[in-house]
Scaffold this motif. Structure first.
Motif, mmCIF file in Angstrom:
data_model
loop_
_atom_site.group_PDB
_atom_site.id
_atom_site.type_symbol
_atom_site.label_atom_id
_atom_site.label_comp_id
_atom_site.label_asym_id
_atom_site.label_seq_id
_atom_site.Cartn_x
_atom_site.Cartn_y
_atom_site.Cartn_z
ATOM 1 N N ASP B 12 0.627 -1.266 -0.006
ATOM 2 C CA ASP B 12 -0.046 0.099 -0.036
ATOM 3 C C ASP B 12 0.822 1.384 0.138
ATOM 4 N N ILE B 13 2.051 1.227 0.440
ATOM 5 C CA ILE B 13 3.030 2.306 0.332
ATOM 6 C C ILE B 13 4.165 2.262 -0.554
ATOM 7 N N GLU B 14 4.313 3.183 -1.510
ATOM 8 C CA GLU B 14 5.415 3.148 -2.467
ATOM 9 C C GLU B 14 6.795 3.227 -1.735
ATOM 10 N N GLU B 15 7.756 2.756 -2.379
ATOM 11 C CA GLU B 15 9.184 2.872 -1.573
ATOM 12 C C GLU B 15 9.270 4.432 -1.462
ATOM 13 N N GLU B 16 10.166 4.807 -0.386
ATOM 14 C CA GLU B 16 10.404 6.455 0.022
ATOM 15 C C GLU B 16 8.979 7.177 -0.150
ATOM 16 N N ASP B 17 8.059 6.682 0.687
ATOM 17 C CA ASP B 17 6.671 7.337 0.874
ATOM 18 C C ASP B 17 6.057 7.036 2.173
ATOM 19 N N LEU B 18 4.914 7.403 2.178
ATOM 20 C CA LEU B 18 4.257 7.151 3.602
ATOM 21 C C LEU B 18 2.685 7.229 3.180
ATOM 22 N N ILE B 19 2.014 6.727 4.267
ATOM 23 C CA ILE B 19 0.610 6.692 4.097
ATOM 24 C C ILE B 19 -0.318 7.316 5.458
ATOM 25 N N ARG B 20 -1.314 7.825 5.503
ATOM 26 C CA ARG B 20 -2.122 8.160 6.614
ATOM 27 C C ARG B 20 -2.535 6.769 7.323
ATOM 28 N N PHE B 21 -2.769 6.618 8.683
ATOM 29 C CA PHE B 21 -3.336 5.548 9.216
ATOM 30 C C PHE B 21 -4.120 6.267 10.261
ATOM 31 N N ASP B 22 -5.467 6.076 10.580
ATOM 32 C CA ASP B 22 -6.069 6.497 11.477
ATOM 33 C C ASP B 22 -6.601 5.567 12.495
ATOM 34 N N HIS B 23 -6.479 5.611 13.754
ATOM 35 C CA HIS B 23 -6.947 4.456 14.473
ATOM 36 C C HIS B 23 -7.414 4.993 15.956
ATOM 37 N N ASN B 24 -8.632 4.844 16.269
ATOM 38 C CA ASN B 24 -9.250 5.221 17.614
ATOM 39 C C ASN B 24 -8.815 6.770 17.822
ATOM 40 N N TYR B 90 6.396 4.798 16.818
ATOM 41 C CA TYR B 90 5.683 3.789 17.081
ATOM 42 C C TYR B 90 6.527 2.486 16.765
ATOM 43 N N PRO B 91 6.435 1.343 17.384
ATOM 44 C CA PRO B 91 7.123 0.212 17.060
ATOM 45 C C PRO B 91 6.308 -0.301 15.798
ATOM 46 N N VAL B 92 6.925 -1.023 14.964
ATOM 47 C CA VAL B 92 6.416 -1.366 13.581
ATOM 48 C C VAL B 92 7.077 -3.099 13.575
ATOM 49 N N ARG B 93 6.002 -4.015 12.955
ATOM 50 C CA ARG B 93 6.550 -5.073 12.627
ATOM 51 C C ARG B 93 5.851 -5.501 11.151
ATOM 52 N N VAL B 94 6.468 -6.140 10.362
ATOM 53 C CA VAL B 94 5.931 -6.732 9.366
ATOM 54 C C VAL B 94 5.754 -8.327 9.344
ATOM 55 N N GLU B 95 4.383 -8.821 9.189
ATOM 56 C CA GLU B 95 4.132 -10.133 8.975
ATOM 57 C C GLU B 95 3.301 -10.543 7.944
ATOM 58 N N ASN B 96 3.667 -11.361 6.986
ATOM 59 C CA ASN B 96 2.858 -11.969 5.923
ATOM 60 C C ASN B 96 2.287 -10.944 4.925
ATOM 61 N N GLY B 97 3.437 -9.797 4.671
ATOM 62 C CA GLY B 97 2.764 -8.850 3.706
ATOM 63 C C GLY B 97 1.867 -7.693 4.337
ATOM 64 N N GLN B 98 1.799 -7.943 5.914
ATOM 65 C CA GLN B 98 0.913 -6.615 6.511
ATOM 66 C C GLN B 98 1.835 -5.824 7.306
ATOM 67 N N VAL B 99 1.642 -4.571 7.525
ATOM 68 C CA VAL B 99 2.258 -3.927 8.342
ATOM 69 C C VAL B 99 1.511 -3.381 9.826
ATOM 70 N N PHE B 100 2.227 -3.917 10.902
ATOM 71 C CA PHE B 100 1.607 -3.767 12.140
ATOM 72 C C PHE B 100 2.251 -2.626 12.983
ATOM 73 N N VAL B 101 1.453 -2.008 13.450
ATOM 74 C CA VAL B 101 1.901 -0.787 14.373
ATOM 75 C C VAL B 101 1.393 -0.928 15.905
ATOM 76 N N GLU B 102 2.504 -0.745 16.735
ATOM 77 C CA GLU B 102 1.916 -1.004 18.258
ATOM 78 C C GLU B 102 1.384 0.497 18.641
ATOM 79 N N VAL B 103 -0.029 0.574 18.660
ATOM 80 C CA VAL B 103 -0.469 1.712 19.220
ATOM 81 C C VAL B 103 -0.753 1.941 20.513
ATOM 82 N N GLU B 104 -1.271 3.003 21.012
ATOM 83 C CA GLU B 104 -1.748 3.001 22.394
ATOM 84 C C GLU B 104 -3.078 2.217 22.557
#
Lengths: 358, 104
Positions: B12-24, B90-104
């Motif tokens: 979902d993110i191109e190399e050298e780019d970012l996206i917005r992620f809204d949560h809670n 925030y810590p990030v990990r990648v698993e099975n092609g998905q990006v996970f963020v450790e949010v509050e």
């Protein structure tokens, strides 16, 4: 409409009209695909160096011509051309490098920013923060410290400022004041504490250089040193001021839509070079991180969502001068820029309405 | 307590780019670096609360689209005024092609 008594608006940042501006998200932006915007925002050291190298080279060459012809009548045209590169060329480059968009390499932006700031008599720290506010609250009364033509506007002031007499002398006054470590109440509104010491020291350095040039002029009994450093900011900046006056004059205040409070004006290649493409002013304000060398492309991308560009500076002045003359009688008056039929309308925004004295 | 949340797919993110992620009710920015690493910071510039997702990523720097405040998105460190306050990361990990963020 409020129940205040009729009065002129207070353009200071600490006065009665110093009320909150608009939220960043309220400013209108013409839609543009993210991929394309990223292409337009890309920085290039090569493009920056070609443009600025040419500018510095031409400034040095015409400065040498001025030295070589000093004492003859040929010095007059030499000074005329040198002044344009020094005074007008520096003012637009101060602005561009202040945005940090000219070069990919940060220190190159900083070197040219400080050089051009000195050449246009501007304190680089104070102006960075002033200009930051100008972009946050463009032509929002009581918020924007860079409204060049408060209503009722001074037409005489506009023309005397072609020789930088109004704002240039103000910059010298500011240089002395900052050297003494003093800020006005307005300046305290936008220059943060941590940036004040470097601002003061930079003004001291600028002042020391200018006083040294005065000293050399007195010692050599010649105006030449001052004609090379210091005075060109006045006698050579007319072209910049002539072009820059069209940016916002006579247009709407307190409206978070740059299509309606800024002008895009087509210029010839030489003027565009001196002015660093700031004639694409709607585009610059809407997407300030797009470097000057891709503003013409950005213009092509969004022009169908914007009022038509002016065909020349003369066309812009034809609209501006009558509007400013009318604003002298009726400060409520402003030029309403026409949006094309297919353009997105200006969203409805609410900021307190004011009653002007007439 | 850790709270790993899926932010997006790696593509979902191109190399050298970012996206917005809204949560809670909060906004985050998720980055993909030139060397294909993923990072996450708060999504709003600490200067004037502008969405960083509209800005430009250059190497490991995110540039605010409004005033060119710059941050190192790996550490959140403010690198150029008018940004003076660091971004929270925030810590990030990648698993099975998905990006996970450790949010509050």
């Amino acid at each position: 409409m409020t129940d205040e008594a009729p009065r002129f608006r207070d353009y200071s940042l600490t006065g009665i009209d110093a009320r909150p501006g608009f939220e960043p998200g309220q400013w209108y932006s013409s839609p543009i695909p993210r991929k394309r915007l990223k292409q337009l925002m890309r920085r290039s050291d090569r493009k920056g160096l070609i443009n600025n190298g040419l500018w510095i080279g031409l400034t040095v060459v015409t400065g040498c011509l001025l030295v070589a012809t000093w004492g003859s009548w040929w010095a007059l045209p030499a000074a005329f051309v040198y002044g344009i590169f020094y005074g007008s060329g520096a003012d637009s480059r101060w602005h561009e490098c202040g945005h940090g968009t000219v070069f990919k390499t940060r220190w190159l932006n900083n070197v040219f920013y400080h050089l051009a700031s000195f050449m246009s008599l501007k304190n680089p720290y104070l102006w960075r923060w002033s200009h930051t506010r100008h972009h946050t609250d463009t032509i929002v009364v009581g918020r924007d410290p860079e409204i060049a033509f408060p209503r009722p506007p001074s037409i005489l002031g506009m023309f005397t400022n072609l020789l930088y007499l109004r704002s240039g002398l103000k910059e010298f006054d500011r240089m002395i004041r900052l050297s003494l470590g003093r800020l006005t109440d307005d300046e305290k509104q936008y220059l943060i504490e941590s940036e004040r010491p470097p601002a003061f020291w930079t003004s001291r350095v600028h002042l020391a250089v200018h006083l040294s040039v005065v000293g050399v002029s007195i010692w050599t009994q010649s105006w030449l040193p001052l004609m090379l450093i210091g005075l060109p900011s006045f006698y050579g900046s007319w072209l910049h001021h002539l072009l820059a006056a069209t940016q916002h004059a006579g247009l709407a205040e307190d409206l978070p839509d740059h299509r309606l409070n800024s002008r895009t004006v087509y210029l010839n290649p030489f003027f565009s070079f001196i002015y660093s493409n700031m004639n694409y002013h709607v585009e610059h304000h809407m997407y300030p991180m797009v470097p000057f060398y891709t503003l013409p492309e950005l213009h092509e991308e969004i022009k169908n969502d914007c009022p038509p560009a002016y065909s020349s500076s003369i066309a812009a002045y034809r609209e501006m001068i009558p509007a400013m003359l009318r604003q002298r009688r009726d400060p409520n008056h402003f030029v309403r820029r026409p949006l094309p039929e297919q353009a997105n309308p200006t969203p409805h925004y609410v900021r307190p309405q004011f009653v002007y004295a007439t | 307590m850790s709270n790993w949340t899926r932010a997006c797919a790696v593509d979902d993110i191109e190399e050298e780019d970012l996206i917005r992620f809204d949560h809670n009710g909060r906004t985050y920015a998720v980055y993909r670096s030139p060397s294909d690493e993923y990072f996450c910071t708060d999504g709003l510039c600490t200067h004037e609360q502008v969405h960083l997702a509209d800005g430009l990523v250059m190497d490991y720097i995110i540039e605010c689209p409004m005033h060119n405040g710059q941050f190192d998105y790996r550490t959140g460190k403010a690198m150029r005024s008018p940004a003076c306050v660091d971004l929270r990361t925030y810590p990030v990990r990648v698993e099975n092609g998905q990006v996970f963020v450790e949010v509050e």
